[in-house]
Design an enzyme around this catalytic site. Sequence first.
Site, PDB file in Angstrom:
ATOM      1  N   HIS A 135      15.341  30.285  53.117  1.00  0.00           N
ATOM      2  CA  HIS A 135      16.267  30.121  51.990  1.00  0.00           C
ATOM      3  C   HIS A 135      16.291  28.681  51.512  1.00  0.00           C
ATOM      4  O   HIS A 135      16.209  28.390  50.315  1.00  0.00           O
ATOM      5  CB  HIS A 135      17.672  30.567  52.432  1.00  0.00           C
ATOM      6  CG  HIS A 135      18.720  30.270  51.422  1.00  0.00           C
ATOM      7  ND1 HIS A 135      19.516  29.155  51.502  1.00  0.00           N
ATOM      8  CD2 HIS A 135      19.062  30.907  50.296  1.00  0.00           C
ATOM      9  CE1 HIS A 135      20.318  29.133  50.461  1.00  0.00           C
ATOM     10  NE2 HIS A 135      20.074  30.197  49.714  1.00  0.00           N
TER      11      HIS A 135
ATOM     12  N   MET B 125      22.741  37.321  45.506  1.00  0.00           N
ATOM     13  CA  MET B 125      23.487  38.573  45.345  1.00  0.00           C
ATOM     14  C   MET B 125      23.248  39.468  46.553  1.00  0.00           C
ATOM     15  O   MET B 125      22.547  39.102  47.472  1.00  0.00           O
ATOM     16  CB  MET B 125      23.077  39.246  44.043  1.00  0.00           C
ATOM     17  CG  MET B 125      23.628  38.505  42.836  1.00  0.00           C
ATOM     18  SD  MET B 125      23.203  39.321  41.327  1.00  0.00           S
ATOM     19  CE  MET B 125      21.452  39.300  41.372  1.00  0.00           C
TER      20      MET B 125
ATOM     21  N   CYS C 149      15.605   9.814  16.945  1.00  0.00           N
ATOM     22  CA  CYS C 149      15.561   8.753  17.958  1.00  0.00           C
ATOM     23  C   CYS C 149      16.762   8.791  18.890  1.00  0.00           C
ATOM     24  O   CYS C 149      16.932   7.932  19.732  1.00  0.00           O
ATOM     25  CB  CYS C 149      15.415   7.380  17.308  1.00  0.00           C
ATOM     26  SG  CYS C 149      16.791   6.963  16.238  1.00  0.00           S
TER      27      CYS C 149
ATOM     28  N   SER D 209      15.709   8.857  10.273  1.00  0.00           N
ATOM     29  CA  SER D 209      15.563   9.066  11.703  1.00  0.00           C
ATOM     30  C   SER D 209      16.913   9.583  12.198  1.00  0.00           C
ATOM     31  O   SER D 209      17.943   8.935  11.987  1.00  0.00           O
ATOM     32  CB  SER D 209      15.190   7.759  12.399  1.00  0.00           C
ATOM     33  OG  SER D 209      15.107   7.991  13.775  1.00  0.00           O
TER      34      SER D 209
ATOM     35  N   GLY E  44      18.716  35.256  47.254  1.00  0.00           N
ATOM     36  CA  GLY E  44      19.813  35.306  48.214  1.00  0.00           C
ATOM     37  C   GLY E  44      21.204  35.202  47.607  1.00  0.00           C
ATOM     38  O   GLY E  44      22.187  35.161  48.328  1.00  0.00           O
TER      39      GLY E  44
ATOM     40  N   ARG F 146       6.651  39.349  42.681  1.00  0.00           N
ATOM     41  CA  ARG F 146       7.008  38.717  41.401  1.00  0.00           C
ATOM     42  C   ARG F 146       6.106  37.502  41.251  1.00  0.00           C
ATOM     43  O   ARG F 146       5.511  37.036  42.227  1.00  0.00           O
ATOM     44  CB  ARG F 146       8.475  38.306  41.388  1.00  0.00           C
ATOM     45  CG  ARG F 146       8.773  37.256  42.411  1.00  0.00           C
ATOM     46  CD  ARG F 146      10.227  36.947  42.565  1.00  0.00           C
ATOM     47  NE  ARG F 146      10.339  36.180  43.788  1.00  0.00           N
ATOM     48  CZ  ARG F 146      11.427  36.037  44.506  1.00  0.00           C
ATOM     49  NH1 ARG F 146      12.537  36.612  44.133  1.00  0.00           N
ATOM     50  NH2 ARG F 146      11.412  35.321  45.594  1.00  0.00           N
TER      51      ARG F 146
ATOM     52  N   TYR G 199       8.078  13.345  13.897  1.00  0.00           N
ATOM     53  CA  TYR G 199       7.916  12.790  15.253  1.00  0.00           C
ATOM     54  C   TYR G 199       9.234  12.817  16.017  1.00  0.00           C
ATOM     55  O   TYR G 199      10.307  12.968  15.420  1.00  0.00           O
ATOM     56  CB  TYR G 199       7.378  11.349  15.201  1.00  0.00           C
ATOM     57  CG  TYR G 199       8.358  10.365  14.603  1.00  0.00           C
ATOM     58  CD1 TYR G 199       9.331   9.746  15.387  1.00  0.00           C
ATOM     59  CD2 TYR G 199       8.318  10.044  13.245  1.00  0.00           C
ATOM     60  CE1 TYR G 199      10.235   8.850  14.837  1.00  0.00           C
ATOM     61  CE2 TYR G 199       9.220   9.159  12.683  1.00  0.00           C
ATOM     62  CZ  TYR G 199      10.181   8.568  13.489  1.00  0.00           C
ATOM     63  OH  TYR G 199      11.089   7.707  12.957  1.00  0.00           O
TER      64      TYR G 199
ATOM     65  N   ARG H 238      19.481  47.356  46.726  1.00  0.00           N
ATOM     66  CA  ARG H 238      19.164  45.931  46.572  1.00  0.00           C
ATOM     67  C   ARG H 238      19.404  45.468  45.148  1.00  0.00           C
ATOM     68  O   ARG H 238      19.067  46.149  44.188  1.00  0.00           O
ATOM     69  CB  ARG H 238      17.695  45.670  46.929  1.00  0.00           C
ATOM     70  CG  ARG H 238      17.309  46.198  48.291  1.00  0.00           C
ATOM     71  CD  ARG H 238      15.834  45.941  48.583  1.00  0.00           C
ATOM     72  NE  ARG H 238      15.601  44.548  48.923  1.00  0.00           N
ATOM     73  CZ  ARG H 238      14.396  44.006  49.030  1.00  0.00           C
ATOM     74  NH1 ARG H 238      13.320  44.741  48.772  1.00  0.00           N
ATOM     75  NH2 ARG H 238      14.252  42.743  49.360  1.00  0.00           N
TER      76      ARG H 238
ATOM     77  N   LYS I   4      12.955  42.641  40.095  1.00  0.00           N
ATOM     78  CA  LYS I   4      12.505  43.416  41.250  1.00  0.00           C
ATOM     79  C   LYS I   4      12.145  44.839  40.839  1.00  0.00           C
ATOM     80  O   LYS I   4      11.083  45.355  41.180  1.00  0.00           O
ATOM     81  CB  LYS I   4      13.605  43.413  42.319  1.00  0.00           C
ATOM     82  CG  LYS I   4      13.145  43.961  43.641  1.00  0.00           C
ATOM     83  CD  LYS I   4      14.237  43.884  44.689  1.00  0.00           C
ATOM     84  CE  LYS I   4      14.509  42.453  45.090  1.00  0.00           C
ATOM     85  NZ  LYS I   4      15.790  42.250  45.743  1.00  0.00           N
TER      86      LYS I   4
HETATM   87  C1  PEP Z   1      21.895   7.539  17.952  1.00  0.00           C
HETATM   88  O1  PEP Z   1      23.039   7.394  17.563  1.00  0.00           O
HETATM   89  O2  PEP Z   1      21.378   8.631  18.215  1.00  0.00           O
HETATM   90  C2  PEP Z   1      21.033   6.347  18.124  1.00  0.00           C
HETATM   91  C3  PEP Z   1      19.756   6.484  18.437  1.00  0.00           C
HETATM   92  O3  PEP Z   1      21.628   5.136  18.041  1.00  0.00           O
HETATM   93  P1  PEP Z   1      22.482   4.493  19.215  1.00  0.00           P
HETATM   94  O4  PEP Z   1      22.332   5.347  20.405  1.00  0.00           O
HETATM   95  O5  PEP Z   1      21.966   3.131  19.400  1.00  0.00           O
HETATM   96  O6  PEP Z   1      23.850   4.542  18.626  1.00  0.00           O
END
Ligand code: PEP
Length: 879
Positions: free
Chosen positions: A449, A102, A830, A762, A100, A333, A850, A91, A22
Site C-alpha cells: 500500500h 474503498m 505571463c 499579455s 485501498g 488495469r 505564447y 469489491r 475494475k
Molecule cells: C500578473 O498579475 O499576472 C502578473 C504577471 O503580474 P504580477 O504578478 O507582477 O502582478
Amino acid sequence: MAKYVYDFTEGNKDLKDLLGGKGANLAEMTNLGLPVPPGFTITTEACRHYLAEGEVPGGLDEEIGTHLAALETTMGKRLGQADDPLLVSVRSGAKFSMPGMMDTVLNIGLNDESVHGLAKQAGGNERFAWDSYRRLIQMFGKTVLGIDGDRFEHALDELKGKRQDTELSTAELRELVGTYKEIVREETGHDFPADPREQMRLAIMAVFDSWNSERAVLYRRQERIPADLGTAVNVCSMVFGNCGDDSGTGVAFTRDPASGRQGVYGDYLSNAQGEDVVAGIRNTIPLQDLEQLNKGAYDELMAIMATLENHYRDLCDIEFTVERGKLWMLQTRVGKRTAAAAFRIATQLVDQGLIDLDEALLRVTGDQLAKLMFPRFSTDAERTLLTKGMNASPGAAVGKAVFSSERAAELAAAGEDVILVRRETTPDDLAGMIAARGILTSRGGKTSHAAVVARGMGKTCVCGAEELEVSISGKRFTAPGGVEVTEGDVISIDGSTGEVFLGEVPVQDSVVVEYFEGAADESDELVQAVHRIMAHADSVRRLGVRANADTEEDAARARRFGAQGIGLCRTEHMFLGERRQLVEDLVLAASPEERKAALDALEPLQRTDFIGIFQSMAGLPVTIRLIDPPLHEFLPDLVELSVKVAKGEATDKDHKLLEAVRRLHEQNPMLGLRGVRLGLVIPGLFAMQVRAIAEAARQVEGAQAEIMIPLVGAVQELEAVREEAAAILADAGVEALIGTMIEVPRAALTAGQIAEAAEFFSFGTNDLTQMTWGFSRDDVEASFFSRYLELGIFGVSPFETLDRDGVGRLVRIAAEEGRKARPDLKLGICGEHGGDPDSVHFCHEVGLDYVSCSPFRIPVARLEAGRAALESAGSGDTR
Ligand code: PEP
Ligand code: MG
C-alpha cells in the site's frame, strides 16, 4: 428501463464510467478468453442513485437476483448452499483507481452450515474453510458493520502469539470464529447475519457507502478525482488462494513500475488470500520464484501478461490467484508508474512498434516531468547509511522521523519536514503520508500500500527496510549495529536507491535538470526518453514558450531550458537591494530638479540591466514591463520608522521618509497607486525606463524589445503613456512593440478599445484572478483556501490553475475582441498559470501565441503545449 447490472461477458474496457475500472477490465479479460472467475458488475449509476436518494434504485434487487441466478447456473451451485456453497467477493471499483481507499468483502455466503460444504469442496480441508469463515466475519465486521478492526486483530494476535497465521489449527480457527461472532454481538447487539443474500445486500451497500468514507474523500481531493462519480460494485465468484501450499495470491506488473525496466515484476504469497499480499502481513517472494513452485501456472501467467501488454499497448498491473494449482485473473488495469518509468515505457513502446510518438507524448504529463526535475542526494557528501530497503517511489526526502500519521500531520502543519516511519502503512495512514516529505516502512514490497500510494502521489518512499526494528509505541527504530533513531531525529531517504541515511544529506539537481542544462550523460536511458518526447512536443506545439525572468542568469537558464523569449521582465525587481536608496530619493524629491537627479541616477543602472538581458536572449523578444507595484513597497516600514522617531533616534531623512510613508500608505495597496497609475502620477518615471530600454536596445545588435504597460483598465491610460514612449523610441531610432497587460477585469471587457492602442496583450492572470474573484492574492491562500477546497468550492486554487469559467471567460472575451480590433495582435500570458499544465491547455484552446512562466517550469510548458496541440487535433483527451 435503466440497466444497472452487467455480466462480465457484457462489458468492455471502454465502459469505465459505468462499470468502474475494475469491472470494465474484468469484462475485457473475460472477452479475451482469459481465466476470470464469472461474475457481474453493478454500475456507478446505481451507486450515484443510492448516494443521492439514500436507497437503491427500484428494480436493482431484482436485477441482481437475475444475475445471481445466472451465475449460480454457470457455477452449478447456489450462493451459500449448505453442502456445496457458491461464495462471492463484493469489491469496489471506481472509474479512477483509488488503491485501498474503498471497501471489499470476500467469502460472502459462508455461515455455520456452508462452512462444512466449503470444507468438502476443498477435499475435506476444514482448516481452510474455517480460515475463510473467520476472514468473512472480520472483513464484514469492519467494513459493513463498522466495528473497529483492531478488535478482531487483537483477538487474532492473542490467539496466535508469536506464530504465523498459517500455523493456527482448525480448532483454533473455529474458536476464533466464535470469538469474532461474540465481538459482532457485543458491538452491534445483533448476530452476524447468516443469510447469504443478506450478507451480499449489506456488503453492496457498504461498498456504495465507502465512496464517501473519510479516506476516500481525502484521496480524491489529493488526486483531483471528481467527488460525484460513485463506485461500481463487482460481485465475483470466489477462488481461493488460501487452500494450502499449492495455492496463493499475487500482484504483478508487466514491467517494473518504478524504473520502467522491461521484464515482469511482482510479489507472490503462497497460501494467502486477498489483501494479504499488499498488506505486508507476511513477507512475499518475488514473482520469479513462482516458477519453481508451480511451473504451469507461472508459464500461463507469463503468456497472459504478454497478451495484456499487447492488447492494452501499455504497462498493466494485475492481481491473480492460484487455487490448487489453477491460475485465475482477478484484476488488471493500465498500471500506475513513476514519472521516470512513464517516459521510459512510452519510448520503449514506440520502439516496439506498439504506439507512435504522438501517443507517447500523450502518455506522459507535465506533472510527471516536473517530478523528474526534483533534486536527488549528492553522492559526494559524507553519508551514514543506516540500511537499504526497496526503492519504491523515487526522490530525495529529508525530515524528522515520526511514527504515526497524526504526528506527521501535526508537525507538518507546524512547518516541519517529516518522514513518516511505519512497519507498514494502511489506507488509514493517508493523512500522514500526504503531510510527510517521505515514507519509510520496514515491511511490504514494491506493491505494498505504501509503495502504490506514494508512487501515485509522487512522494519519496522506501519500503520493506526489513533490517529496521520499528517500535511504533516506543516512537523509535533500531538499525543494524544498534543505531537508534527516535522521534524528531533527522533522517534522509532515497526513494530511487532505497537507501536510508542518518541525519541530513545534501541534495543535488536531477539528471533531467542536468539534461536541460546541457550537462547530462546522453547515454542515460531516461535522458534519451525525455529528449525524444520533448523534441516531439516541440515539433507539434503551436504555442510559443517564454520565460518570466528579470536577471541575466535567469534569462540564460531560461534559454537553456528552451525559452523562446522573455514574456515578463519585472523591472521593479531591479530596484531592490542597494538601489532602494535611489527609489527613496525619488519618492522624497521635493522639486523637479531633485526628481530628475534621482531618475538620472537610476537610468544607467536600468540600461545596464537591459543590456545584459538583451545579450542573454540574443535576438529573441524580450517583454519589459514598466514598474508596477505601489511605491511604498520600496520605503521603510511604517511601524519601524515611527518607533525610531518616537525614540528620538531619527535623522532628518527619517522624518521626511516617515512623512512620505504616511502619505503613500494605502489600505489596499494592490488596488491602489500602482502600475500605469504610478507612471501617470510620477512624471518622468516611465520615460526614464523607456529611455533605458531604447538605449540598451540600440547597443545590443538584434535586440527585440517589447514595452509592456501594467494594470491598464482604460484605453486612455494606455494612450497617455504610449504617446510619450513612442516619441522616445522614435528619437532613439529604435523599433519596439508597445503593448499592455490585461489584468484588470475592465481591461478585458474593453479589450476592443484597448487593442487600438496596444500591439500586444499579455494576460496577467495573477491580478486578473485576484480582481475577478475579489481575493487578495497575498492573503487568502493561507487564510481560508483550505476550507474552500474542503467544501469543494473549487478543486484546486484558482491562483494555481486558471479558473476557466470565470477568469477564463474574461481571457476569451479579451482575446476575441482584441483580435477583432487588431487582427495581428500578439497574445500571451505571463501570470503564474503560464506554467500550469491545465492552464497551458486552456491557453492553446483560446488561441494565445505564447505562454510565459518561470524558467524552471519551461520544460513543463513545452511538453503540455505539445500535448494540447495533439489534443485539439483530436488525438485524445490529455487532461
Ligand atoms: C500578473 O498579475 O499576472 C502578473 C504577471 O503580474 P504580477 O504578478 O507582477 O502582478
Ligand atoms: Mg500583475
